[in-house]
Design an enzyme around this catalytic site. Structure first.
Site: not given
Length: 605
Positions: A44-45, A82, A86, A144, A146, A239, A344-345, A398
């Site tokens: 994540d991130d 995010c 996904r 996660k 989301h 994150h 994810d980014n 992001k």
């Protein structure tokens, strides 16, 4: 495959290995495995160069081993936030067609509920988990989620037999009931489709891997042990809040004392040495990057500590990935497993402390003292300057459509994949679902699923690249559009048309050759006017075909997060007596944000 072609592939693989700091591993024989286990590891991130095998100083030995045993993709693209990523990972369908045209947290009020803008998966898509389950795979998810916490969108309704998930955009990494911002009324946890009974404390990366290991081991001991499995581990690392065990943090003491500009340069140089980027790749210094030397000694120390915690959080995640790998080796399942790792980014640059409403809330719930950063009860971010370094040598981060926001590391490893190799052709998040299905010998849905119409997967399987030496899966003239939060792009071969909104962008179209100039430093619109014009027309067609809506004037994602919090959380919670006060607070926050755009705290928060 002919002998001459195989020898040529082995020669190319050897040359790539020699250019890398990662020692070469022996190549296996070409050929796709039959129905392997598939493990998807979603960070994540993480920025483009946050992995050791992509140029980072952060210790990621387990991910580096996967890179050595497989293929690194240096030109892989996701979305800039995010849940849209996904949604595309799970369905292989553009986010506007699968229902996640924007995140719930960042969607403007004007778009809410419009077709394509549900902010959760719609009923016109089928997930890879559903298709794999139908084909006899065991399916698990931990982490996660989301993409919707409505009953019909929980993992058990989307093809996962076992699941433990956090339903929203994020939460604390030490305390399961603690929100990371006041964006929901509580942290939503679900297990196998029902509200979960969670331990009060945990460490998120450790807990998710524990649960995944338990799922896999339980079924291996049961009567269905012969079935292959699909395991999706969606980490919260890195994150916000950036948090990590103290033992990992201390390993990075003084590692970042030279600042973000020095780090951005060193990562760029290592990525080039590894063969991931062209020699002498240029890069820009973003306008949101502060002058390190202008900070006081105390400010430098505080900022360096933030990056130490960030690095520690990444290494801790890698450590727990290693535990999963070890468990699969002990059970004898490792050799028949294909691993996919990606982010994810790009790295998160937002600074909640720059918004008065968030600053007040954080002050009541979190500590920000330097000596406590990373610990339980403490809150840390890295801000735009470190985020720019995390994306080195790319531009933006992001939320934005620059390469730093949407180009991320991708590693795919497994038996007979070309080892220690680098794929430099353009690839896309929508390519992952078709790749998973082809690995499993499962057909893509042809417009319907169980009698219901569904969107067709638009991506291209990466199997020809992974196993058969093909240098790209997208034709040079194929148009692939992108839009999120008003930031827009169109890819065609090695070229990218891109527009980013203020304050990071200028709101105008630009054209780049992202193969030779991944840092997006040389605008080619004047030298290639016909291509510039035709790509704008192609983007307009993409927007029409996918139902992309224009953004309202003055939209800015960080500000929208807090506006949405007021509408969805504060006003329903406090009712009418507080509405005027809250509107006043929103106005004041907006005016302050306009005067001082988020750029990261320089000292204690």
């Amino acid at each position: 495959m002919r002998i001459k072609q195989l020898l040529a592939l082995l020669c190319i693989s050897s040359q790539l290995a020699q250019a890398s700091e990662i020692p070469p591993a022996p190549s296996g024989s070409a050929g796709k495995p039959s129905r392997p286990n598939i493990v998807v590891l979603l960070a994540d991130d993480w920025g483009f160069s946050d992995v050791g095998a992509f140029g980072s100083e952060i210790a990621t030995p387990n991910l580096d081993t996967l890179a050595r045993q497989g293929m690194r993709f240096s030109n892989f693209h996701v979305t800039a936030s995010c849940s849209p990523t996904r949604s595309m990972l799970l369905t292989g369908v553009d986010n506007h067609l699968n229902g996640v045209g924007n995140m719930r947290e960042t969607i403007p009020q004007e778009h809410e509920g419009k077709p394509g803008y549900l902010s959760v998966l719609n009923d016109r898509v089928v997930t890879v988990a559903s298709l794999l389950k139908d084909a006899g795979y065991r399916t698990y998810v931990a982490g996660k989620w989301h993409v919707g916490k409505e009953r019909h969108n929980l993992p058990d309704q989307r093809g996962f037999e076992r699941s433990i998930i956090q339903g929203d955009s994020g939460s604390d990494n030490w305390e399961t009931g603690k929100r990371y911002l006041d964006l929901t009324d509580k942290v939503y946890w679900f297990e196998d489709g029902k509200e979960a009974a969670m331990p009060r404390e945990f460490y998120s990366s450790e807990y998710y891997v524990d649960r995944m290991i338990n799922y896999i081991q339980h079924d291996q001991q049961a009567s269905n042990a012969a079935q292959p499995f699909f395991a999706y581990v969606a980490f919260q690392a890195n994150h916000i809040p950036v948090q990590a065990p103290r033992a990992f943090i201390e390993k990075y003491k003084d590692k970042y004392k030279d600042g973000w500009t020095a780090l951005r340069q060193s990562r760029r140089d290592r990525a080039i040495a590894l063969g991931l980027l062209p020699k002498d790749t240029p890069m820009v210094t973003m306008s949101t990057t502060k002058n390190w030397d202008a900070l006081t000694v105390e400010e430098q120390a505080y900022q360096a500590r933030r990056m130490e915690v960030y690095a520690a959080m990444a290494e801790a995640m890698d450590y727990h990935v290693g535990r999963l790998i070890t468990a699969l080796k002990k059970s004898g399942q490792y050799d028949n497993t294909v691993f996919m790792f990606m982010s994810d980014n790009g790295a998160e640059a937002s600074d909640p402390y720059a918004m008065l409403s968030a600053r007040l809330w954080l002050g009541m719930h979190y500590d920000s003292d330097m000596d406590k950063l990373g610990d339980k009860g403490a809150y840390s971010i890295i801000g735009p300057s470190w985020s720019s370094a995390a994306a080195s040598p790319l531009s933006t981060y992001k939320f934005y459509a620059g390469e730093g926001g949407i180009r991320v590391p991708l590693i795919i490893a497994g038996k007979d994949i070309q080892q220690n190799s680098i794929q430099q052709g353009f690839t896309h998040i929508n390519d992952i679902a078709p790749t998973i299905l082809e690995l499993a010998n499962v057909a893509k849905p042809a417009g319907s699923y169980h009698g219901k119409p569904v969107e067709i997967m638009r991506g291209s399987s990466l199997i020809p690249v992974l196993y058969y030496g093909q240098d790209r899966v997208h034709a040079p003239d194929e148009n692939i559009g992108y839009e999120l939060s008003g930031n827009q792009a169109l890819f065609r071969g090695d070229y990218k048309l891109v527009k980013n909104l203020p304050p990071v962008g200028d709101g105008l179209w630009h054209l780049y050759d992202i193969r030779l100039d991944p840092g997006e430093t040389r605008d080619l619109q004047s030298s290639l006017p016909e291509m510039f014009s035709s790509m704008q027309a192609a983007y307009a067609q993409y927007a029409k075909d996918n139902g992309v809506l224009p953004m309202p004037d003055g939209y800015e994602p960080s500000q929208q997060i807090f506006t949405n919090a007021m509408v969805h959380v504060y006003i329903p919670r406090y009712k009418y007596p507080a509405i005027l006060l809250l509107l006043g607070l929103v106005t004041l926050t907006y005016l302050l944000a306009r005067r001082r755009r988020p750029s990261g705290n320089k000292g204690k928060s």
